[in-house]
Motif scaffolding. Structure first.
Motif, PDB file in Angstrom:
ATOM      1  N   UNK A  41       0.836  -1.198   0.000  1.00  0.00           N
ATOM      2  CA  UNK A  41       0.000   0.000   0.000  1.00  0.00           C
ATOM      3  C   UNK A  41       0.869   1.245   0.000  1.00  0.00           C
ATOM      4  N   UNK A  42       0.447   2.243  -0.762  1.00  0.00           N
ATOM      5  CA  UNK A  42       1.174   3.515  -0.786  1.00  0.00           C
ATOM      6  C   UNK A  42       0.917   4.274   0.504  1.00  0.00           C
ATOM      7  N   UNK A  43       1.871   5.108   0.878  1.00  0.00           N
ATOM      8  CA  UNK A  43       1.748   5.879   2.114  1.00  0.00           C
ATOM      9  C   UNK A  43       0.439   6.666   2.142  1.00  0.00           C
ATOM     10  N   UNK A  44       0.145   7.365   1.062  1.00  0.00           N
ATOM     11  CA  UNK A  44      -1.058   8.207   1.025  1.00  0.00           C
ATOM     12  C   UNK A  44      -2.346   7.397   1.157  1.00  0.00           C
ATOM     13  N   UNK A  45      -2.345   6.202   0.557  1.00  0.00           N
ATOM     14  CA  UNK A  45      -3.529   5.345   0.658  1.00  0.00           C
ATOM     15  C   UNK A  45      -3.701   4.828   2.084  1.00  0.00           C
ATOM     16  N   UNK A  55       0.065  12.502   9.623  1.00  0.00           N
ATOM     17  CA  UNK A  55       1.207  12.046   8.846  1.00  0.00           C
ATOM     18  C   UNK A  55       2.376  11.691   9.747  1.00  0.00           C
ATOM     19  N   UNK A  56       2.563  12.485  10.794  1.00  0.00           N
ATOM     20  CA  UNK A  56       3.668  12.271  11.722  1.00  0.00           C
ATOM     21  C   UNK A  56       3.539  10.922  12.436  1.00  0.00           C
ATOM     22  N   UNK A  57       2.341  10.653  12.952  1.00  0.00           N
ATOM     23  CA  UNK A  57       2.138   9.400  13.696  1.00  0.00           C
ATOM     24  C   UNK A  57       2.223   8.193  12.760  1.00  0.00           C
ATOM     25  N   UNK A  58       1.684   8.324  11.547  1.00  0.00           N
ATOM     26  CA  UNK A  58       1.774   7.201  10.601  1.00  0.00           C
ATOM     27  C   UNK A  58       3.228   6.939  10.223  1.00  0.00           C
ATOM     28  N   UNK A  59       3.986   8.021   9.984  1.00  0.00           N
ATOM     29  CA  UNK A  59       5.410   7.869   9.657  1.00  0.00           C
ATOM     30  C   UNK A  59       6.148   7.154  10.783  1.00  0.00           C
ATOM     31  N   UNK A  60       5.899   7.582  12.022  1.00  0.00           N
ATOM     32  CA  UNK A  60       6.563   6.961  13.174  1.00  0.00           C
ATOM     33  C   UNK A  60       6.151   5.500  13.336  1.00  0.00           C
ATOM     34  N   UNK A  61       4.843   5.238  13.159  1.00  0.00           N
ATOM     35  CA  UNK A  61       4.340   3.869  13.304  1.00  0.00           C
ATOM     36  C   UNK A  61       5.009   2.950  12.284  1.00  0.00           C
ATOM     37  N   UNK A  62       5.065   3.413  11.025  1.00  0.00           N
ATOM     38  CA  UNK A  62       5.651   2.589   9.964  1.00  0.00           C
ATOM     39  C   UNK A  62       7.156   2.423  10.158  1.00  0.00           C
TER      40      UNK A  62
END
Lengths: 122, 122
Positions: A41-45, A55-62
């Motif tokens: 899956x793409x980041x934006x999706x 975006x910050x929390x998703x980046x950290x989670x990933x």
């Protein structure tokens, strides 16, 4: 011949396994791994599917999932750059257990809401 | 005749089921429910088993689980007062899934530690 293995226990405060439990027993991890179980899956999706995540929390989670070896990050040299995330083999072993937690929450929330109401009315 | 049910989805930011997921996808919940699966437990014993948890966090964790109907609190009029916690029938449906997460963390931490080391060395 017996294998000598450390006695890992999440119940011991200093056991490293507790840091792994903290990572996987997390709502964003549960949601991200559930969605990634459907494929790369793409980041934006992913951000759109995990409605409300910053975006910050998703980046950290990933990044934390990648660091633990649960997720692979694919970067494509395009303009604009395309970044996709995929579960590793190890990450896939968590898909069913974490999807089960998401399903549990959805299947039992009606009962949980009744319980909360009755608790708050005491 | 079809049942009409709300479409609960943890992926929707405002769906109440996400609050339930946040409660259960939590390291302290996972550990507490795992231990309580062994039977009724006194507060002090639970605090000792969940090595490193503060009294405040354990109290909050148990109160939230009680509010959601996952745990029952038994108070005995003794001196000093005795307080015991027990999984409800609903709480027991989470025992296996949450114990599975604790076991996953213990069984895979060696591999996870190797992955972290290699990530940090990049």
């Amino acid at each position: 011949m017996s294998q000598t293995m450390p006695d890992w226990s999440v119940l011991a405060a200093t056991c490293p396994s507790r840091t792994s439990l903290a990572r996987i027993a997390n709502k964003w991890t549960a949601m991200a791994v559930s969605v990634l179980g459907g494929g790369r899956t793409r980041f934006g999706d992913l951000k759109a599917r995990l409605d409300g995540i910053s975006g910050k929390v998703l980046t950290e989670t990933l990044r934390d999932l990648e660091r633990d070896g649960l997720v692979t990050r694919h970067v494509f040299a395009e303009v604009p750059p395309r970044v996709e995330y995929e579960l590793t083999e190890l990450g896939f072993t968590l898909h069913e257990p974490l999807l089960a937690l998401c399903r549990w929450a959805e299947e039992h929330i009606a009962e949980v809401l009744v319980n909360r109401e009755s608790y708050d009315a005491r």
